[in-house]
Design an enzyme around this catalytic site. Structure first.
Site, PDB file in Angstrom:
ATOM      1  N   ASP A 259       7.172 -35.971  31.634  1.00  0.00           N
ATOM      2  CA  ASP A 259       5.811 -35.557  31.253  1.00  0.00           C
ATOM      3  C   ASP A 259       4.945 -36.801  31.049  1.00  0.00           C
ATOM      4  O   ASP A 259       5.403 -37.781  30.470  1.00  0.00           O
ATOM      5  CB  ASP A 259       5.878 -34.737  29.954  1.00  0.00           C
ATOM      6  CG  ASP A 259       4.663 -33.845  29.781  1.00  0.00           C
ATOM      7  OD1 ASP A 259       3.697 -33.987  30.556  1.00  0.00           O
ATOM      8  OD2 ASP A 259       4.669 -33.026  28.852  1.00  0.00           O
ATOM      9  N   LYS A 308       6.654 -28.058  26.698  1.00  0.00           N
ATOM     10  CA  LYS A 308       5.536 -28.961  26.399  1.00  0.00           C
ATOM     11  C   LYS A 308       5.508 -29.262  24.905  1.00  0.00           C
ATOM     12  O   LYS A 308       5.260 -30.394  24.489  1.00  0.00           O
ATOM     13  CB  LYS A 308       4.245 -28.290  26.868  1.00  0.00           C
ATOM     14  CG  LYS A 308       3.013 -29.122  26.789  1.00  0.00           C
ATOM     15  CD  LYS A 308       3.011 -30.328  27.700  1.00  0.00           C
ATOM     16  CE  LYS A 308       2.605 -30.025  29.113  1.00  0.00           C
ATOM     17  NZ  LYS A 308       2.439 -31.211  29.949  1.00  0.00           N
ATOM     18  N   LYS A 349     -10.192 -30.548  29.307  1.00  0.00           N
ATOM     19  CA  LYS A 349      -9.371 -30.143  28.162  1.00  0.00           C
ATOM     20  C   LYS A 349     -10.031 -30.507  26.846  1.00  0.00           C
ATOM     21  O   LYS A 349     -10.599 -31.575  26.698  1.00  0.00           O
ATOM     22  CB  LYS A 349      -8.004 -30.818  28.248  1.00  0.00           C
ATOM     23  CG  LYS A 349      -7.024 -30.266  27.236  1.00  0.00           C
ATOM     24  CD  LYS A 349      -5.675 -30.905  27.352  1.00  0.00           C
ATOM     25  CE  LYS A 349      -5.669 -32.265  26.710  1.00  0.00           C
ATOM     26  NZ  LYS A 349      -4.326 -32.848  26.725  1.00  0.00           N
ATOM     27  N   LYS A 421       5.523 -38.854  27.773  1.00  0.00           N
ATOM     28  CA  LYS A 421       5.510 -38.240  26.434  1.00  0.00           C
ATOM     29  C   LYS A 421       6.912 -38.183  25.841  1.00  0.00           C
ATOM     30  O   LYS A 421       7.083 -38.304  24.645  1.00  0.00           O
ATOM     31  CB  LYS A 421       4.963 -36.814  26.551  1.00  0.00           C
ATOM     32  CG  LYS A 421       3.471 -36.746  26.556  1.00  0.00           C
ATOM     33  CD  LYS A 421       2.993 -35.420  25.993  1.00  0.00           C
ATOM     34  CE  LYS A 421       2.631 -34.439  27.072  1.00  0.00           C
ATOM     35  NZ  LYS A 421       1.474 -34.815  27.875  1.00  0.00           N
TER      36      LYS A 421
HETATM   37  P1  NAI Z   1      -1.139 -27.876  38.491  1.00  0.00           P
HETATM   38  O1  NAI Z   1      -0.636 -26.549  38.074  1.00  0.00           O
HETATM   39  O2  NAI Z   1      -2.537 -27.994  38.941  1.00  0.00           O
HETATM   40  O3  NAI Z   1      -0.226 -28.463  39.661  1.00  0.00           O
HETATM   41  C1  NAI Z   1       1.135 -28.225  39.766  1.00  0.00           C
HETATM   42  C2  NAI Z   1       1.459 -27.935  41.216  1.00  0.00           C
HETATM   43  O4  NAI Z   1       2.859 -27.824  41.336  1.00  0.00           O
HETATM   44  C3  NAI Z   1       0.863 -26.626  41.705  1.00  0.00           C
HETATM   45  O5  NAI Z   1       0.100 -26.848  42.861  1.00  0.00           O
HETATM   46  C4  NAI Z   1       2.072 -25.760  42.003  1.00  0.00           C
HETATM   47  O6  NAI Z   1       1.867 -24.897  43.096  1.00  0.00           O
HETATM   48  C5  NAI Z   1       3.129 -26.807  42.275  1.00  0.00           C
HETATM   49  N1  NAI Z   1       4.526 -26.412  42.091  1.00  0.00           N
HETATM   50  C6  NAI Z   1       5.074 -25.641  41.131  1.00  0.00           C
HETATM   51  N2  NAI Z   1       6.410 -25.579  41.291  1.00  0.00           N
HETATM   52  C7  NAI Z   1       6.706 -26.344  42.358  1.00  0.00           C
HETATM   53  C8  NAI Z   1       7.904 -26.692  43.011  1.00  0.00           C
HETATM   54  N3  NAI Z   1       9.079 -26.206  42.613  1.00  0.00           N
HETATM   55  N4  NAI Z   1       7.847 -27.512  44.084  1.00  0.00           N
HETATM   56  C9  NAI Z   1       6.650 -28.013  44.509  1.00  0.00           C
HETATM   57  N5  NAI Z   1       5.484 -27.695  43.945  1.00  0.00           N
HETATM   58  C10 NAI Z   1       5.511 -26.895  42.864  1.00  0.00           C
HETATM   59  O7  NAI Z   1      -0.840 -28.852  37.263  1.00  0.00           O
HETATM   60  P2  NAI Z   1      -1.378 -30.324  36.996  1.00  0.00           P
HETATM   61  O8  NAI Z   1      -2.543 -30.250  36.108  1.00  0.00           O
HETATM   62  O9  NAI Z   1      -1.473 -31.038  38.277  1.00  0.00           O
HETATM   63  O10 NAI Z   1      -0.182 -30.910  36.135  1.00  0.00           O
HETATM   64  C11 NAI Z   1       1.059 -31.175  36.742  1.00  0.00           C
HETATM   65  C12 NAI Z   1       2.118 -31.492  35.702  1.00  0.00           C
HETATM   66  O11 NAI Z   1       1.750 -32.631  34.967  1.00  0.00           O
HETATM   67  C13 NAI Z   1       2.337 -30.369  34.688  1.00  0.00           C
HETATM   68  O12 NAI Z   1       3.688 -30.374  34.329  1.00  0.00           O
HETATM   69  C14 NAI Z   1       1.507 -30.803  33.515  1.00  0.00           C
HETATM   70  O13 NAI Z   1       1.932 -30.254  32.323  1.00  0.00           O
HETATM   71  C15 NAI Z   1       1.712 -32.306  33.567  1.00  0.00           C
HETATM   72  N6  NAI Z   1       0.622 -33.033  32.963  1.00  0.00           N
HETATM   73  C16 NAI Z   1      -0.641 -32.808  33.384  1.00  0.00           C
HETATM   74  C17 NAI Z   1      -1.671 -33.542  32.899  1.00  0.00           C
HETATM   75  C18 NAI Z   1      -3.028 -33.391  33.394  1.00  0.00           C
HETATM   76  O14 NAI Z   1      -3.847 -34.128  32.957  1.00  0.00           O
HETATM   77  N7  NAI Z   1      -3.338 -32.512  34.316  1.00  0.00           N
HETATM   78  C19 NAI Z   1      -1.464 -34.552  31.885  1.00  0.00           C
HETATM   79  C20 NAI Z   1      -0.118 -34.754  31.529  1.00  0.00           C
HETATM   80  C21 NAI Z   1       0.874 -34.000  32.060  1.00  0.00           C
HETATM   81  C1  DG6 Z   2      -2.236 -29.006  27.258  1.00  0.00           C
HETATM   82  O1  DG6 Z   2      -1.533 -29.603  26.280  1.00  0.00           O
HETATM   83  C2  DG6 Z   2      -1.831 -29.294  28.645  1.00  0.00           C
HETATM   84  C3  DG6 Z   2      -0.905 -30.419  28.859  1.00  0.00           C
HETATM   85  O2  DG6 Z   2      -0.402 -30.464  30.164  1.00  0.00           O
HETATM   86  C4  DG6 Z   2      -1.552 -31.681  28.496  1.00  0.00           C
HETATM   87  O3  DG6 Z   2      -2.891 -31.718  28.846  1.00  0.00           O
HETATM   88  C5  DG6 Z   2      -0.928 -32.850  29.092  1.00  0.00           C
HETATM   89  O4  DG6 Z   2       0.458 -32.726  28.899  1.00  0.00           O
HETATM   90  C6  DG6 Z   2      -1.462 -34.054  28.449  1.00  0.00           C
HETATM   91  O5  DG6 Z   2      -1.002 -34.105  27.151  1.00  0.00           O
HETATM   92  P1  DG6 Z   2      -1.471 -35.157  26.121  1.00  0.00           P
HETATM   93  O6  DG6 Z   2      -0.884 -34.701  24.850  1.00  0.00           O
HETATM   94  O7  DG6 Z   2      -0.940 -36.484  26.548  1.00  0.00           O
HETATM   95  O8  DG6 Z   2      -2.966 -35.101  26.132  1.00  0.00           O
END
Ligand code: NAI
Ligand code: DG6
Length: 465
Positions: A259, A308, A349, A421
């Site tokens: 993460d 999470k 967010k 994280k």
């Molecule tokens: P998102 O939901 O937009 O993207 C995730 C993608 O993974 C989707 O397009 C989905 O179709 C795909 N997916 C799901 N299962 C899959 C698999 N088995 N194989 C291939 N593709 C798969 O999410 P986002 O915002 O891009 O976040 C991605 C990850 O990063 C999540 O775990 C989130 O919690 C973590 N994260 C996100 C942050 C952010 O700022 N967006 C910050 C910190 C962590």
């Molecule tokens: C809400 O907590 C969605 C999460 O995916 C976070 O935005 C992401 O893990 C980032 O977390 P943090 O605590 O580093 O802002």
């Protein structure tokens, strides 16, 4: 090869292939007897070797079509093309703000004009993000142009400029095991690798070889940025080593991922570090989030939220344990993490935190924070730092006088803790979440590769009369 930072020292030599440094590592062992500590300093001579040739790097993202996957790909393209775009507040220019390596600096020393700072990226030869070639998998078949539009992260005028490039990129089909992510993700799953687990692994391997061959990159790194999965323990004998994992796949077992420490948790690892290291005792930490992107939707399911919650909650443990003056053994602050899905706010967010601490003579100090931010624009530079740092670490080897055979870093690369994280460390090693210790670790390891002492901030030269 031309390094921007060159060391002028008998302890450092530049061969055709390597930067080789002699470095004295100082540490101390401690014996405790009641409230008395006996500290014995010791030192070990190391030789560090860093390969000077920077490879052409390919990065394959699992979840390439998601908010992070599309945003990081678009950001690299925009930087590479030197794009500018207009918004209602004026002209914007592509940059890498938020990347430790690209946009922060380290102090090299002093010159007659004062302290001299260099970009972190110039310390050692490392991949430039503009040169990374992206590929990857997604269970959703949208091309990256449409996926970028779905993500609603980047300004529309920028998306229009990127569209001809992004729409050419298409995620490869991926492995989908419904019970690992939320049921509300099912409608995206139209791009799948079928077959048994062993067949699916074989296809993933073929994909990696295919990408490597077609793109001509020297090295491929795979990074997980797909949906948060339900929590998966590391079980000895099952998924604790590559060999056991491969055997387990034959038996039908899976493993979870990491993460990114991007916003609220990063601030927590700064703030609690600040409080505890100044002798103030945090007693209650309450963190609310609401967000409306697909990550938020996935996290609205209980098992995925639980994952999470775990990665967000352990972040203060090492800081608390480091201060037995404030905390009794096993005592911790109350710590509550709440995440709610609110579609309207999209990727922007909201994070609200309340920190309550005990201060002197029974007093209470309560701090309330509110942070609004595009989540994926914080996560994308971290993705870049993760792959660039990992690649660099693969080119560093070291040995000691006692063990003169050069070795690389342990395969559990704890140096990446700063970006995660829930950091992983080799068995028995201390987990460090405290922000400044994590950052100092990366900086000082790089300085060791250059034969430079750890950054000590003592400035004794300015403290003499
Ligand atoms: P998102 O939901 O937009 O993207 C995730 C993608 O993974 C989707 O397009 C989905 O179709 C795909 N997916 C799901 N299962 C899959 C698999 N088995 N194989 C291939 N593709 C798969 O999410 P986002 O915002 O891009 O976040 C991605 C990850 O990063 C999540 O775990 C989130 O919690 C973590 N994260 C996100 C942050 C952010 O700022 N967006 C910050 C910190 C962590
Ligand atoms: C809400 O907590 C969605 C999460 O995916 C976070 O935005 C992401 O893990 C980032 O977390 P943090 O605590 O580093 O802002």
């Amino acid at each position: 090869m031309h390094e921007k930072v060159r060391i002028n020292s008998a302890d450092v030599k530049y061969t055709e292939k390597h930067i080789e440094s002699r470095y004295c590592y100082h540490t101390a062992s401690v014996r405790r007897d009641g409230d008395t500590f006996t500290v014995t300093p010791s030192s070990t001579e190391f030789i560090f070797r860093t390969e000077r040739k920077v490879p052409r790097l390919g990065v394959m993202l699992v979840g390439w079509g998601g908010n992070n996957g599309t945003t990081v790909t678009a950001a690299v393209l925009a930087n590479k093309l030197g794009l500018t775009w207009k918004t209602k507040t004026g002209l914007k220019k592509a940059n890498y703000y938020g990347s430790l390596l690209e946009s922060s600096t380290v102090c090299l020393g002093s010159s007659p004009d004062g302290e001299v700072y260099a970009p972190f990226r110039d310390l050692l030869p490392m991949v430039h993000p503009n040169d990374i070639v992206f590929d990857g998998w997604d269970i959703s078949s949208l091309d990256l142009g449409r996926a970028m539009e779905r993500a609603q992260v980047l300004d529309w005028s920028l998306q229009e400029k990127l569209w001809p490039h992004m729409s050419q990129l298409k995620p490869r089909p991926s492995v989908y095991i419904p019970e690992f992510i939320a049921a509300n993700q099912e409608h995206r799953a139209d791009n799948l690798i079928r077959g048994s687990k062993a067949e699916q692994v074989a296809q993933i391997r073929r994909d990696i070889c295919d990408f490597r061959e077609k793109s001509g990159v020297d090295k491929v790194l795979v990074l997980w940025t797909a949906n948060t999965e339900r929590f998966c323990d590391v079980i000895p004998g099952v998924n604790d080593t590559a060999e056991n994992l491969l055997n387990s796949i034959q038996r039908g077992v899976f493993i979870g991922g990491d993460d990114f420490k991007s916003g609220q948790t990063k601030l927590k690892s700064v703030l609690v570090d600040f409080l505890v290291s100044t002798g103030i005792k945090p007693t209650s930490i309450v963190s609310y989030n609401h967000l409306g992107n697909n990550d938020g939707l996935n996290l609205s399911a209980l098992q995925q939220f639980r994952s999470k919650e775990i990665s967000k909650s352990n972040v203060v443990d090492d800081i608390v344990q480091s201060n037995p003056v404030l905390y009794r053994p096993r005592e911790k602050p109350d710590h509550c993490v709440v995440i709610k899905y609110v579609p309207y706010v999209g990727d922007s967010k909201r994070a609200m935190d309340e920190y309550t601490s005990e201060i002197m003579m029974g007093g209470t100090n309560t701090m309330a924070l509110h942070n609004t931010c595009e989540d994926s624009l914080l996560a994308s530079p971290i993705i870049l730092d993760l792959v660039i740092l990992t690649e660099l670490c693969q080119r560093i080897t070291f040995c000691t006088q006692d063990d003169p055979v050069f070795q690389g870093f342990h395969s559990v690369l704890s140096l990446l803790s700063f970006l995660c994280k829930a950091p992983l460390v080799p068995q028995g090693a201390p987990v460090v979440n405290a922000f400044f210790r994590q950052r100092a670790c990366i900086e000082n390891v790089m300085r060791a590769c250059l034969g430079l002492p750890p950054q000590n901030h003592m400035q004794l030269e300015h403290k003499m009369t």
